[in-house]
Design a protein around this motif. Structure first.
Motif, PDB file in Angstrom:
ATOM      1  N   ASN A  49       5.302  -6.223  -5.489  1.00 12.26           N
ATOM      2  CA  ASN A  49       5.217  -4.821  -5.082  1.00 12.26           C
ATOM      3  C   ASN A  49       6.505  -4.082  -5.429  1.00 12.26           C
ATOM      4  OD1 ASN A  49       4.455  -2.471  -3.885  1.00 12.26           O
ATOM      5  ND2 ASN A  49       4.414  -3.238  -1.782  1.00 12.26           N
TER       6      ASN A  49
ATOM      7  N   GLN B 223      -5.720  -0.255  -4.789  1.00 16.16           N
ATOM      8  CA  GLN B 223      -4.596  -1.125  -4.445  1.00 16.16           C
ATOM      9  C   GLN B 223      -4.336  -1.056  -2.945  1.00 16.16           C
ATOM     10  OE1 GLN B 223      -0.768  -0.848  -6.618  1.00 16.16           O
ATOM     11  NE2 GLN B 223       0.215  -0.899  -4.605  1.00 16.16           N
TER      12      GLN B 223
ATOM     13  N   ALA C  42       2.322  -1.660 -11.706  1.00 17.19           N
ATOM     14  CA  ALA C  42       0.998  -1.053 -11.947  1.00 17.19           C
ATOM     15  C   ALA C  42       0.969  -0.473 -13.365  1.00 17.19           C
ATOM     16  CB  ALA C  42       0.716   0.027 -10.906  1.00 17.19           C
TER      17      ALA C  42
ATOM     18  N   ASN D 181       8.155   3.343  -6.214  1.00 16.51           N
ATOM     19  CA  ASN D 181       7.185   2.289  -5.950  1.00 16.51           C
ATOM     20  C   ASN D 181       5.847   2.867  -5.506  1.00 16.51           C
ATOM     21  OD1 ASN D 181       6.679  -0.609  -5.815  1.00 16.51           O
ATOM     22  ND2 ASN D 181       6.216  -0.151  -3.669  1.00 16.51           N
TER      23      ASN D 181
HETATM   24  C1  LIG Z   1       1.973  -3.255  -7.105  1.00 18.27           C
HETATM   25  C2  LIG Z   1       2.417  -2.111  -7.937  1.00 18.27           C
HETATM   26  O1  LIG Z   1       1.612  -0.998  -7.744  1.00 18.27           O
HETATM   27  C3  LIG Z   1       3.863  -1.691  -7.693  1.00 18.27           C
HETATM   28  N1  LIG Z   1       4.083  -1.353  -6.324  1.00 18.27           N
HETATM   29  C4  LIG Z   1       4.197  -0.511  -8.596  1.00 18.27           C
HETATM   30  O2  LIG Z   1       4.727   0.438  -8.201  1.00 18.27           O
HETATM   31  O3  LIG Z   1       3.867  -0.533  -9.724  1.00 18.27           O
END
Ligand SMILES: C[C@@H](O)[C@H](N)C(=O)O
Ligand SMILES: C[C@@H](O)[C@H](N)C(=O)O
Lengths: 165, 165
Positions: free
Chosen positions: A24, A48, A29, B122
């Motif tokens: 994470n 997600q 992503a 994030n």
């Molecule tokens: C898991 C994925 O989404 C990660 N948190 C990101 O920002 O890409």
């Protein structure tokens, strides 16, 4: 303002990829979906959920004909994003209740989930938006789930005769 | 057909409940949302990912003012649905790109995720629909994420001057 579910749909030409335990952190992503775009895989719904500060689960549906390309792309990227486990399913169907003002009505989700529960239909995944509530169910239960949703929202009756608006 | 992102929004008055490891059997989603409906909690987006045949993760957002009622309802139902762990967050913001024909364009999701990645933002959760792609981010990064999305889709320029349509 009443709840107005105007229709129900079913989509069977779908397959689902579930990436369990992706790191994470920013950028992961983007890596996954850039890889899929490069492989010319058109992605439908993306879901997600956050599991913890460290891990997240990402799942998405694709057209059945893109399934093999999606698998190849995911297999080649999963280690780079720290993914613990991936599983693939093509035995699914997406059943949706369509309407206006759905999002603020916990009533609609409630009605749909309890109707599917009464029919002992398992809900594999859920995604909601302003205009629809979609549940992925096992393909073998797809038609039963669609009929169940139609009955629950009385879609066979004219709008002015429905009891839940 | 071009990708037309017509706007971007941010919602900060949200809190999120994440139920990790709910027993993946018929009726459990219905129990959770019936409990929330009884507590008069209006649920926004609902997201469920399947972790395995046995377990699923369900998360949903509520208005901040419903947060305490949501917590009470979830705490009283979590054991009955075999939930391994629940965590609550009110330090989140939902940033969305709004447009038409979003769902079939892996391009939009791709652009949005990589733009957020470049800014080291994030992505906590993701949900998509025909008309929007929404990411939950840490509240402290909400405004930065919104500006990032506006820039990526050139929302400050007239439609005929945008380079990605
Ligand atoms: C898991 C994925 O989404 C990660 N948190 C990101 O920002 O890409
Ligand atoms: C996890 C939960 O969604 C369960 N699968 C149900 O059908 O209710």
């Amino acid at each position: 303002e009443g709840i107005l579910v105007s229709g129900a749909t079913i989509e069977k030409n779908l397959a689902k990829v579930s990436m369990v335990g992706v790191d994470n952190k920013p950028g992961n992503a983007a890596k996954i979906f850039a890889h899929l775009a490069e492989a010319k895989v058109s992605v439908n719904d993306i879901i997600q959920t956050e599991v913890s500060k460290q891990k997240a689960n990402i799942s998405f549906t694709v057209n059945k004909n893109d399934f093999n390309d999606a698998k190849k792309a995911v297999e080649s990227i999963k280690e780079k994003v720290g993914c613990d486990n991936v599983f693939y399913r093509d035995d699914i169907a997406e059943v949706s209740a369509i309407g206006v003002g759905m999002r603020t009505h916990y009533g609609v989700a409630n009605m749909m989930f309890s109707a599917l529960a009464k029919e002992k239909i398992n809900i594999d995944s859920i995604t909601t938006s302003e205009i629809r509530i979609s549940c992925l169910v096992d393909k073998a239960q797809g038609d039963k789930a669609l009929i169940c949703v139609c009955k629950t929202f009385e879609l066979d009756k004219p709008v002015n005769k429905r009891s839940y608006v």
